[in-house]
Design a protein around this motif. Structure first.
Motif, PDB file in Angstrom:
ATOM      1  N   ILE A 145       0.842  -1.202   0.000  1.00 34.39           N
ATOM      2  CA  ILE A 145       0.000   0.000   0.000  1.00 34.39           C
ATOM      3  C   ILE A 145       0.876   1.250   0.000  1.00 34.39           C
ATOM      4  O   ILE A 145       0.648   2.194  -0.774  1.00 34.39           O
ATOM      5  CB  ILE A 145      -0.947  -0.002   1.223  1.00 34.39           C
ATOM      6  N   ALA A 146       1.878   1.267   0.867  1.00 35.55           N
ATOM      7  CA  ALA A 146       2.752   2.447   0.960  1.00 35.55           C
ATOM      8  C   ALA A 146       3.527   2.660  -0.343  1.00 35.55           C
ATOM      9  O   ALA A 146       3.676   3.799  -0.814  1.00 35.55           O
ATOM     10  CB  ALA A 146       3.720   2.285   2.127  1.00 35.55           C
ATOM     11  N   THR A 147       4.022   1.572  -0.952  1.00 41.28           N
ATOM     12  CA  THR A 147       4.788   1.703  -2.198  1.00 41.28           C
ATOM     13  C   THR A 147       3.906   2.233  -3.327  1.00 41.28           C
ATOM     14  O   THR A 147       4.297   3.160  -4.059  1.00 41.28           O
ATOM     15  CB  THR A 147       5.378   0.340  -2.613  1.00 41.28           C
ATOM     16  N   PRO A 172      10.098  -0.952  -2.878  1.00 47.14           N
ATOM     17  CA  PRO A 172      10.304   0.334  -2.194  1.00 47.14           C
ATOM     18  C   PRO A 172      11.633   0.981  -2.586  1.00 47.14           C
ATOM     19  O   PRO A 172      11.710   2.209  -2.705  1.00 47.14           O
ATOM     20  CB  PRO A 172      10.279  -0.046  -0.708  1.00 47.14           C
ATOM     21  N   CYS A 173      12.674   0.155  -2.784  1.00 48.15           N
ATOM     22  CA  CYS A 173      13.982   0.694  -3.178  1.00 48.15           C
ATOM     23  C   CYS A 173      13.908   1.353  -4.548  1.00 48.15           C
ATOM     24  O   CYS A 173      14.493   2.423  -4.782  1.00 48.15           O
ATOM     25  CB  CYS A 173      15.026  -0.425  -3.205  1.00 48.15           C
ATOM     26  N   THR A 174      13.173   0.740  -5.477  1.00 44.84           N
ATOM     27  CA  THR A 174      13.003   1.327  -6.810  1.00 44.84           C
ATOM     28  C   THR A 174      12.283   2.663  -6.727  1.00 44.84           C
ATOM     29  O   THR A 174      12.664   3.646  -7.377  1.00 44.84           O
ATOM     30  CB  THR A 174      12.208   0.360  -7.716  1.00 44.84           C
ATOM     31  N   LEU A 175      11.218   2.697  -5.906  1.00 46.19           N
ATOM     32  CA  LEU A 175      10.490   3.953  -5.723  1.00 46.19           C
ATOM     33  C   LEU A 175      11.395   5.030  -5.149  1.00 46.19           C
ATOM     34  O   LEU A 175      11.430   6.162  -5.650  1.00 46.19           O
ATOM     35  CB  LEU A 175       9.290   3.727  -4.802  1.00 46.19           C
ATOM     36  N   GLY A 214       4.071   5.814  -5.206  1.00 47.38           N
ATOM     37  CA  GLY A 214       4.116   6.010  -6.653  1.00 47.38           C
ATOM     38  C   GLY A 214       3.072   7.008  -7.119  1.00 47.38           C
ATOM     39  O   GLY A 214       3.332   7.839  -7.999  1.00 47.38           O
ATOM     40  N   ALA A 215       1.868   6.945  -6.535  1.00 44.67           N
ATOM     41  CA  ALA A 215       0.813   7.895  -6.897  1.00 44.67           C
ATOM     42  C   ALA A 215       1.208   9.317  -6.505  1.00 44.67           C
ATOM     43  O   ALA A 215       0.979  10.273  -7.254  1.00 44.67           O
ATOM     44  CB  ALA A 215      -0.496   7.501  -6.217  1.00 44.67           C
ATOM     45  N   MET A 216       1.812   9.474  -5.325  1.00 42.59           N
ATOM     46  CA  MET A 216       2.279  10.797  -4.900  1.00 42.59           C
ATOM     47  C   MET A 216       3.371  11.315  -5.836  1.00 42.59           C
ATOM     48  O   MET A 216       3.430  12.508  -6.142  1.00 42.59           O
ATOM     49  CB  MET A 216       2.824  10.722  -3.469  1.00 42.59           C
ATOM     50  N   GLY A 258       8.512   9.842   1.901  1.00 40.28           N
ATOM     51  CA  GLY A 258       8.121   9.315   3.211  1.00 40.28           C
ATOM     52  C   GLY A 258       7.441   7.958   3.102  1.00 40.28           C
ATOM     53  O   GLY A 258       7.720   7.038   3.882  1.00 40.28           O
ATOM     54  N   LEU A 259       6.575   7.792   2.113  1.00 40.78           N
ATOM     55  CA  LEU A 259       5.880   6.520   1.920  1.00 40.78           C
ATOM     56  C   LEU A 259       6.847   5.428   1.474  1.00 40.78           C
ATOM     57  O   LEU A 259       6.734   4.267   1.878  1.00 40.78           O
ATOM     58  CB  LEU A 259       4.760   6.691   0.896  1.00 40.78           C
TER      59      LEU A 259
END
Length: 367
Positions: free
Chosen positions: A249-251, A283-286, A255-257, A268-269
């Motif tokens: 959900i956070a990842t 998450p690392c890619t983001l 991405g949407a943010m 932060g997400l």
């Protein structure tokens, strides 16, 4: 006494209906001048008057009749000339109208034949199918030349999709491999929008938060990041118990943010997702992408290195970097170009060929 002009002479000798009588230096005008001046006509002059049918004028020139007798005879000749001229005009008019009617009939026959051919063509099942297929391809901007061996499968996919069906896994596999030339941006957007709505409906039906994650991922891929943000924000905390789900959900939310240019929130997400699943590359890619967009190139490179260690592919990371490069303004593009070429001039040689004129080719799908 003032000399008579050409029109006066032509009228006096009742030949004003003949164009040559009013033209200076014309043959007929020369004859009128000689008559007016009392000079004799030549043999050729008399012959010319006979050719024109001016019998009375020839008799007057030879002194065979008086001017009064001449006027009576010449008036009769003039009336006959005018009558003949009117008959000739009417004959020409009749001939012209006949030609126009014939041409109109030929045109009508031609267009009737064309219309009959069109109706026959448009009632042909093969033609109808071809036109429907053409319209369907145009609807989804599938303008690439379709190989004959691909046509049946492509049209089957388009017809099913246009009828409201989702693309199957087999459809997506074919459209992203053998049929990738036909997987237009419009069709991809329509596909992701339909998938997003499907998973959003499934989330509403089952309350399974994974469906919200899937829906949000598809919303992002069809440029509807705001819907992804709203959907993810609406998930109650009691449905986010497992670390893997919370990380997903956070990842996805990060991405949407990122899509919405809210980069600090995306950062932060991304950090929150990494803390929840430190071995997951997503998450690392983001975080790599967001840091590069913020201009933190060294930090971004380190996050991408961590993503590679955790299973991300070099190809997917390079795709991210290419999209970031193409979306950047000129100053950022120059900074990123210099950084990437310092890092690996071979791997990132593509930055040399991409410039401001190619911004329109920027990819929309990013991590």
């Amino acid at each position: 006494m003032t000399a008579p002009n050409q029109i006066d002479l032509a009228h006096a000798y009742l030949i004003d209906d003949l164009p040559g009588s009013k033209i200076p230096a014309s043959r007929l005008r020369d004859i009128l001048d000689k008559l007016q001046e009392g000079r004799p006509l030549t043999t050729n002059g008399f012959s010319y008057l006979r050719q024109l049918g001016l019998v009375a004028l020839g008799q007057l020139a030879r002194g065979e009749i008086t001017y009064e007798t001449f006027r009576e005879a010449a008036a009769s000749e003039q009336i006959k000339r005018q009558q003949l001229l009117e008959v000739e005009r009417q004959e020409k008019q009749t001939a012209r109208l006949a030609r126009e009617a014939e041409q109109k009939a030929r045109d009508a026959a031609y267009w009737a034949q064309e219309e009959a051919a069109r109706l026959a063509r448009e009632s042909n099942p093969k033609y109808i199918t071809r036109m429907k297929n053409r319209a369907l391809r145009a609807q989804y901007d599938v303008d690439a030349f379709v190989e004959q061996e691909h046509l049946s499968q492509l049209m089957s996919i388009l017809h099913r999709f246009d009828g409201g069906s989702r693309l199957t896994d087999e459809d997506v596999l074919w459209m992203t491999t053998e049929g990738r030339a036909y997987f237009s941006e419009a069709l991809q957007d329509a596909h992701h929008a339909r998938e997003a709505e499907f998973y959003a409906a499934e989330y509403g039906r089952t309350t399974d938060a994974w469906n919200a994650v899937n829906a949000s991922s598809h919303y992002r891929k069809c440029n509807q990041a705001k819907k992804a943000h709203e959907l993810l924000t609406s998930i109650p905390a009691d449905r986010q118990k497992l670390p893997k789900l919370r990380s997903a959900i956070a990842t996805t939310h990060g991405g949407a943010m990122r899509d919405l240019k809210r980069l600090n929130e995306a950062l932060g997400l991304g950090n929150q997702a990494h803390e929840l699943t430190p071995k997951d590359f997503r998450p690392c890619t983001l975080l790599g992408a967001v840091n590069f967009e913020l201009g933190h190139y060294d930090t971004g490179r380190n996050w991408y290195d961590k993503a590679l260690e955790r299973g991300a592919t070099e190809r997917s990371i390079d795709h991210d970097l290419r999209a970031i490069f193409l979306r950047a303004d000129a100053a950022k593009r120059n900074e990123l170009k210099a950084f990437l070429l310092r890092e690996d001039p071979v791997r990132y040689s593509w930055v040399k060929s991409l410039g401001a004129s190619k911004l329109s080719s920027a990819g929309k799908r990013s991590a």
